[in-house]
Scaffold this motif. Sequence first.
Motif, mmCIF file in Angstrom:
data_model
loop_
_atom_site.group_PDB
_atom_site.id
_atom_site.type_symbol
_atom_site.label_atom_id
_atom_site.label_comp_id
_atom_site.label_asym_id
_atom_site.label_seq_id
_atom_site.Cartn_x
_atom_site.Cartn_y
_atom_site.Cartn_z
ATOM 1 N N ILE A 268 -6.633 -0.378 -9.383
ATOM 2 C CA ILE A 268 -6.447 -1.747 -8.893
ATOM 3 C C ILE A 268 -7.029 -2.745 -9.898
ATOM 4 O O ILE A 268 -6.394 -3.756 -10.226
ATOM 5 C CB ILE A 268 -7.116 -1.915 -7.518
ATOM 6 C CG1 ILE A 268 -6.381 -1.075 -6.480
ATOM 7 C CG2 ILE A 268 -7.166 -3.366 -7.101
ATOM 8 C CD1 ILE A 268 -7.119 -0.903 -5.177
ATOM 9 N N LEU A 269 -8.208 -2.417 -10.420
ATOM 10 C CA LEU A 269 -8.817 -3.309 -11.410
ATOM 11 C C LEU A 269 -7.919 -3.436 -12.636
ATOM 12 O O LEU A 269 -7.718 -4.529 -13.168
ATOM 13 C CB LEU A 269 -10.201 -2.787 -11.810
ATOM 14 C CG LEU A 269 -11.266 -2.911 -10.715
ATOM 15 C CD1 LEU A 269 -12.598 -2.350 -11.212
ATOM 16 C CD2 LEU A 269 -11.427 -4.376 -10.313
ATOM 17 N N GLY A 270 -7.360 -2.293 -13.075
ATOM 18 C CA GLY A 270 -6.451 -2.331 -14.224
ATOM 19 C C GLY A 270 -5.262 -3.232 -13.943
ATOM 20 O O GLY A 270 -4.855 -4.048 -14.776
ATOM 21 N N GLY A 271 -4.698 -3.089 -12.739
ATOM 22 C CA GLY A 271 -3.545 -3.915 -12.377
ATOM 23 C C GLY A 271 -3.901 -5.390 -12.386
ATOM 24 O O GLY A 271 -3.158 -6.225 -12.915
ATOM 25 N N PHE B 40 -4.230 -6.610 -15.915
ATOM 26 C CA PHE B 40 -2.931 -6.874 -16.537
ATOM 27 C C PHE B 40 -2.384 -8.207 -16.061
ATOM 28 O O PHE B 40 -1.891 -9.019 -16.849
ATOM 29 C CB PHE B 40 -1.966 -5.738 -16.204
ATOM 30 C CG PHE B 40 -0.601 -5.947 -16.766
ATOM 31 C CD1 PHE B 40 -0.319 -5.576 -18.068
ATOM 32 C CD2 PHE B 40 0.403 -6.526 -16.014
ATOM 33 C CE1 PHE B 40 0.939 -5.780 -18.595
ATOM 34 C CE2 PHE B 40 1.665 -6.737 -16.532
ATOM 35 C CZ PHE B 40 1.922 -6.359 -17.824
ATOM 36 N N LEU B 41 -2.475 -8.439 -14.742
ATOM 37 C CA LEU B 41 -1.962 -9.715 -14.208
ATOM 38 C C LEU B 41 -2.719 -10.891 -14.806
ATOM 39 O O LEU B 41 -2.126 -11.933 -15.115
ATOM 40 C CB LEU B 41 -2.098 -9.721 -12.682
ATOM 41 C CG LEU B 41 -1.090 -8.846 -11.940
ATOM 42 C CD1 LEU B 41 -1.406 -8.818 -10.454
ATOM 43 C CD2 LEU B 41 0.326 -9.368 -12.158
ATOM 44 N N GLY B 42 -4.034 -10.705 -15.011
ATOM 45 C CA GLY B 42 -4.822 -11.767 -15.636
ATOM 46 C C GLY B 42 -4.328 -12.070 -17.036
ATOM 47 O O GLY B 42 -4.145 -13.230 -17.416
ATOM 48 N N CYS B 43 -4.087 -11.012 -17.812
ATOM 49 C CA CYS B 43 -3.571 -11.200 -19.181
ATOM 50 C C CYS B 43 -2.249 -11.953 -19.144
ATOM 51 O O CYS B 43 -2.010 -12.874 -19.941
ATOM 52 C CB CYS B 43 -3.339 -9.850 -19.854
ATOM 53 S SG CYS B 43 -4.842 -8.963 -20.218
ATOM 54 N N GLN B 44 -1.392 -11.548 -18.181
ATOM 55 C CA GLN B 44 -0.090 -12.196 -18.113
ATOM 56 C C GLN B 44 -0.260 -13.670 -17.751
ATOM 57 O O GLN B 44 0.437 -14.523 -18.302
ATOM 58 C CB GLN B 44 0.771 -11.487 -17.072
ATOM 59 C CG GLN B 44 2.241 -11.721 -17.305
ATOM 60 C CD GLN B 44 3.093 -10.780 -16.501
ATOM 61 O OE1 GLN B 44 2.776 -10.412 -15.384
ATOM 62 N NE2 GLN B 44 4.196 -10.355 -17.080
ATOM 63 N N ALA B 45 -1.182 -13.926 -16.857
ATOM 64 C CA ALA B 45 -1.420 -15.316 -16.472
ATOM 65 C C ALA B 45 -1.842 -16.129 -17.685
ATOM 66 O O ALA B 45 -1.364 -17.254 -17.896
ATOM 67 C CB ALA B 45 -2.490 -15.382 -15.387
ATOM 68 N N PHE C 165 9.403 -10.921 -13.090
ATOM 69 C CA PHE C 165 9.851 -9.909 -12.140
ATOM 70 C C PHE C 165 9.002 -8.649 -12.265
ATOM 71 O O PHE C 165 8.648 -8.014 -11.269
ATOM 72 C CB PHE C 165 11.326 -9.596 -12.396
ATOM 73 C CG PHE C 165 12.004 -8.896 -11.255
ATOM 74 C CD1 PHE C 165 12.233 -9.566 -10.061
ATOM 75 C CD2 PHE C 165 12.408 -7.578 -11.366
ATOM 76 C CE1 PHE C 165 12.862 -8.923 -9.007
ATOM 77 C CE2 PHE C 165 13.028 -6.941 -10.310
ATOM 78 C CZ PHE C 165 13.257 -7.610 -9.135
ATOM 79 N N HIS C 166 8.654 -8.306 -13.511
ATOM 80 C CA HIS C 166 7.772 -7.151 -13.707
ATOM 81 C C HIS C 166 6.389 -7.446 -13.143
ATOM 82 O O HIS C 166 5.803 -6.613 -12.447
ATOM 83 C CB HIS C 166 7.690 -6.799 -15.193
ATOM 84 C CG HIS C 166 6.721 -5.695 -15.475
ATOM 85 N ND1 HIS C 166 5.434 -5.939 -15.876
ATOM 86 C CD2 HIS C 166 6.845 -4.357 -15.380
ATOM 87 C CE1 HIS C 166 4.810 -4.782 -16.023
ATOM 88 N NE2 HIS C 166 5.639 -3.813 -15.725
ATOM 89 N N GLY C 167 5.906 -8.642 -13.420
ATOM 90 C CA GLY C 167 4.598 -9.021 -12.893
ATOM 91 C C GLY C 167 4.580 -8.998 -11.372
ATOM 92 O O GLY C 167 3.595 -8.602 -10.747
ATOM 93 N N PHE D 129 2.118 -7.006 -9.070
ATOM 94 C CA PHE D 129 1.387 -7.664 -7.995
ATOM 95 C C PHE D 129 1.575 -6.925 -6.672
ATOM 96 O O PHE D 129 0.605 -6.590 -5.983
ATOM 97 C CB PHE D 129 1.858 -9.116 -7.882
ATOM 98 C CG PHE D 129 1.239 -9.864 -6.749
ATOM 99 C CD1 PHE D 129 -0.095 -10.228 -6.802
ATOM 100 C CD2 PHE D 129 1.983 -10.190 -5.626
ATOM 101 C CE1 PHE D 129 -0.673 -10.913 -5.745
ATOM 102 C CE2 PHE D 129 1.406 -10.873 -4.577
ATOM 103 C CZ PHE D 129 0.077 -11.234 -4.639
ATOM 104 N N SER D 130 2.840 -6.632 -6.324
ATOM 105 C CA SER D 130 3.038 -5.934 -5.052
ATOM 106 C C SER D 130 2.458 -4.529 -5.134
ATOM 107 O O SER D 130 1.958 -4.002 -4.130
ATOM 108 C CB SER D 130 4.516 -5.907 -4.658
ATOM 109 O OG SER D 130 5.321 -5.692 -5.770
ATOM 110 N N GLY D 131 2.500 -3.919 -6.337
ATOM 111 C CA GLY D 131 1.872 -2.611 -6.492
ATOM 112 C C GLY D 131 0.382 -2.679 -6.197
ATOM 113 O O GLY D 131 -0.162 -1.801 -5.516
ATOM 114 N N VAL D 132 -0.276 -3.731 -6.692
ATOM 115 C CA VAL D 132 -1.712 -3.879 -6.433
ATOM 116 C C VAL D 132 -1.955 -4.010 -4.935
ATOM 117 O O VAL D 132 -2.859 -3.377 -4.372
ATOM 118 C CB VAL D 132 -2.266 -5.107 -7.196
ATOM 119 C CG1 VAL D 132 -3.651 -5.451 -6.702
ATOM 120 C CG2 VAL D 132 -2.297 -4.814 -8.684
ATOM 121 N N LEU D 133 -1.106 -4.816 -4.270
ATOM 122 C CA LEU D 133 -1.272 -4.958 -2.811
ATOM 123 C C LEU D 133 -1.157 -3.606 -2.115
ATOM 124 O O LEU D 133 -1.998 -3.239 -1.289
ATOM 125 C CB LEU D 133 -0.217 -5.918 -2.254
ATOM 126 C CG LEU D 133 -0.399 -7.394 -2.555
ATOM 127 C CD1 LEU D 133 0.623 -8.218 -1.783
ATOM 128 C CD2 LEU D 133 -1.804 -7.839 -2.179
#
Lengths: 278, 614, 169
Positions: A120-123, A126-131, A220-222, A226-230
């Motif tokens: 979850i932290l990794g996910g 990644f989302l943070g980097c994308q942001a 769309f990948h992000g 995101f839903s994967g993290v949820l």
Amino acid sequence: MSSEHTAQIHHSEGNHWNGASEPFKASYGKLMMWYFLLSDAFTFSAFLIAYGTLRFSMPTWPVPDFVFSGLPGGIHHKPLIFVTIMTFVLIASSVTMVRAVQEGHRENKKGVVFWMVLTILGGLGFLGCQAWEWTTLIGEEKMSITRNPFGTHTENGTYLDGDGHDIKAGDSFKAGQSYLIHYHDGQFHPLKFKTESGDVKTQQMGPKSFGALFFFITGFHGFHVFSGVLFLIIIALNVASGLYARRNNHYEMVEKIGLYWHFVDLVWVFVFLVFYLL
Amino acid sequence: MSSVHHQEQDQLIEKYGYDDHFHEHHEGDKFQFNFLTKYIFSMDHKIIARQFLFTGIFWAIIGSAMSIIFRLQLGFPDASIAWLKPLLGKWIVLNDAGVGTLEPEFYYALVTMHGTIIVFFVLTAGLSGTFSNFLIPLQIGARDMASPFLNMLSYWFFFLSSVVMFYSLFLSTGPFSGGWTAYPPLSALPQASIGSGAGMTLWLVSLALFVVSVLLGGMNYITTVLNLRTKGMSLWRMPLTIWAFLVTAIIGLLSFPVLFSGFLLLIFDRSMGTSFYLSDIFVNGMALDRIGGSPILYQHIFWFLGHPEVYIIILPAMGIVSEVLSVHARKPIFGYRAMVYSILAIAFLSFIVWAHHMFMSGVNPFLSNFFVVFTLIIAVPSAVKVFNWISTLYGGNIRLNTPMLFCIGFISMFISGGLTGIFLGNSAIDIQQHDTYFVVAHFHIVMGVAAFFGMFAGVYNWFPKMFGRYMNDTLGKIHFWVTLIGAYAIFGPMHFLGMAGVPRRYYLFDKFDAFSGFDTMNKFITIAAIISFFAQIVFVINFFWSMYKGKRVTSQNPYGSNSLEWTTPIDAGHGNWPGKIPTVQRWSYDYGKDGIEFTQQHVPLREGETPSDH
Amino acid sequence: MGHLSYEESKKVVLRGLLILAIVTLLEVFVALIGKGYIINGFHLPIWIMYGAMISMSLYKAYFIVYYFMHMKYEVPGLVKSVLLPTMLLLWAVIAFFTEGRSWHDWRAQKNDRPIASLTGVVNEKESKMETKHGQVEEQKNEQMTKDSTLQTDGNTHDEESTSEETQHH
């Protein structure tokens, strides 16, 4: 479809196909996850194929190692370093997911939770980097889904004026090099340049579809990440509550969300390839 | 002379079947304790199938009624349709003399909605949804679908999608009016036409929900067929219906996501100002700041789904026809394996021919050549199927009841419509025929009427299993003959219109000298359409009347059919079999074998009998 | 599972991390060295670069599917049922990209023609549709003849170039 596949299976492994057994030695839930991922793969493929088609139809396309060359902290001209870090983060989260599934097979509840939390932290990382990447592209470089200031030269030439940063009057460039039209004081400031044939021209905006496709597909990948993290959070909570231990099926739910998580990684392999490398 | 009687049937299941302890775990049907859980949010595949069927019938009535209204416009443009004003309101405009005419905008909306409704809601959800749900567990010997919950969701997503589409019919700007294929720019620019605004938005929402429904259903059908077959039900013993539903689900699973992608890009073009599908657009003399995309990209993506969609519609009908034909001809289906292989071949080919819908829209002509070749290859597996059906009929002890008539009608329609497909598949001939009534005639016959015939055959045939009563056979035959003759009367003349170059989707022809000579023919078509429409009303009345007043079914296996659904009680409850699940001992097409009229699948091999599935 | 012991599979995971990391680094390295970022003035031919990057990505995809998603230990039927359908995309890729290329070529051809000014070509607003069909058709016919005369004049409005102009303001 797989006309070969059904026929062949029938001849080679007749027994498992005679009913009242699982011919693929996989529960229906796992099969559903696989087939859902197959269909999702077609969704992403359609996007990437659309990307390729539009890119082929354009006379020029921004060079990725020019576009993606920033790092947090105001560092510029470090091509592809940031996205490489992003990719590492995602790969690492995939690896921790594999570990979570393995611990599930050993019925080790604590291990599953530990490795899922890391995933979850990794996910989230990644989302943070994308942001950050999106923020830079939108906020500083003024790229959006309808506008793309990353243009590409089609012939060799020399700049007639400088942009106050990197380009000085008299700098020369080659065909195929990308440039960023700078934006300040509320408007874009394209530079004038002189081509080898002697024409004086102005920098022009790059193909719009670059920005639109970039934000759309990485978005769309992000969204999948995101839903994967949820889902990971929900399932990690269920694991911690002992729900899956009671089901006594080697934490199959963890295995299924693991498949999904690896699929997200798999898609990133191709997004990385087409947007950042080619 | 049935070889196995009632009690014997149950005894056989008791003796050879296997006990999965289903009823111990589901004592008192814990999932179906009140009206809401039993009939509304049911997880029983038989109820869900009926829900799909009812919704499908509802949409079929609306969709075909729409076609009657626009046929009135085409056949009798000068006649007053002021009497429709209570129904259509402002879309009927009265002049000073009180003559009511249809608004051109609404004509296009009607054409668009007719296509969308019939293709997606009736022939995809209504046909595949109904019969996949109903027959897969029953015919493979399963208690229910692999995931009854997702199955329920699949229906309710379809229901939601239906609600959204239905709502869009009542918008003040009307529903979407740019054609069921929703090509940009009409679909991408809200200002492009009156229906392109809210109507198109709801259209997209509705179809996105529909895709979710199809995917949920499809994953369920595939895993159910793979994992839940009863003991002895090898793939080569499955009825052809199951093969058809399985392959249909696979096609849907692979093609609908692509449509979904296309729709997402379209939504961005509409709402976010991107230009995936737009370039060089002028509105009111102003060039829009939308460049770099291509409307042909949308067409490619759409038809990458669109062509497989044709087979999603026709394959279940083919499966039903193969099964019903064999049962009522009292003969094993001719060339069982060839039938399976041709289904698989059609499925494969359906994914590589999509651009034959776009020969004239600016596709690279060099690329078209490949699509022509691939397209024409489809004729081979299709012909294999047609010949096998005809060979099944040959020498059969045919019962000419309503389901059988519809099967024969299906074959007739499939041949007629298939032949014109060979014309249209050639890019050179398509230059003349594209976008004319020739195309309309072709696809209505081959996938519209033919698929409806397969659906009717299925409804008439399995009605006793669904509701415990028979449909009226006389009314059924009237329905069949009027529909068959009516369909040929409607679509036969359209071939001539098309060859004369009359374009489809036109509101009015009287200002074109070349086409004004076809007035009489258009009148004839419209009258035929109205008569056929009333024949469908006969069907609907028959359907609902028979549900309550039809002749009761007294035998578990009224047709002397081999497949497993006829081993369940007449009114099968949750879990389908009251006790053990039957095990399968033989092929499902042992009709007339060794002089015995039929032998059900759970009957063990007789002494010295060679199995037929090897 | 059950094919590898717990300790072995832990090693596979570590190896997976290393392999994916190294291949990703290699990809970035090829991208950078190929375009002259590492050794000044040194470029790789594009087909070598692209070929290398695509094959390395395919290898990564293979590794993720076969080891992380455990496809290697599934029965062949499941493997085929998931992987074979993706082959259908091959023809889609070929067909779509050919199309993209031909749009490119047509646009290039179009740009070679002289650019006509936009004004005067589409100057009339599309008249609102009235309920009297006769009127509408007449207007349409007028419009059609107007358009066709313009086209025969060779005075075709070149949307591509004009709309490109509008974009740059």
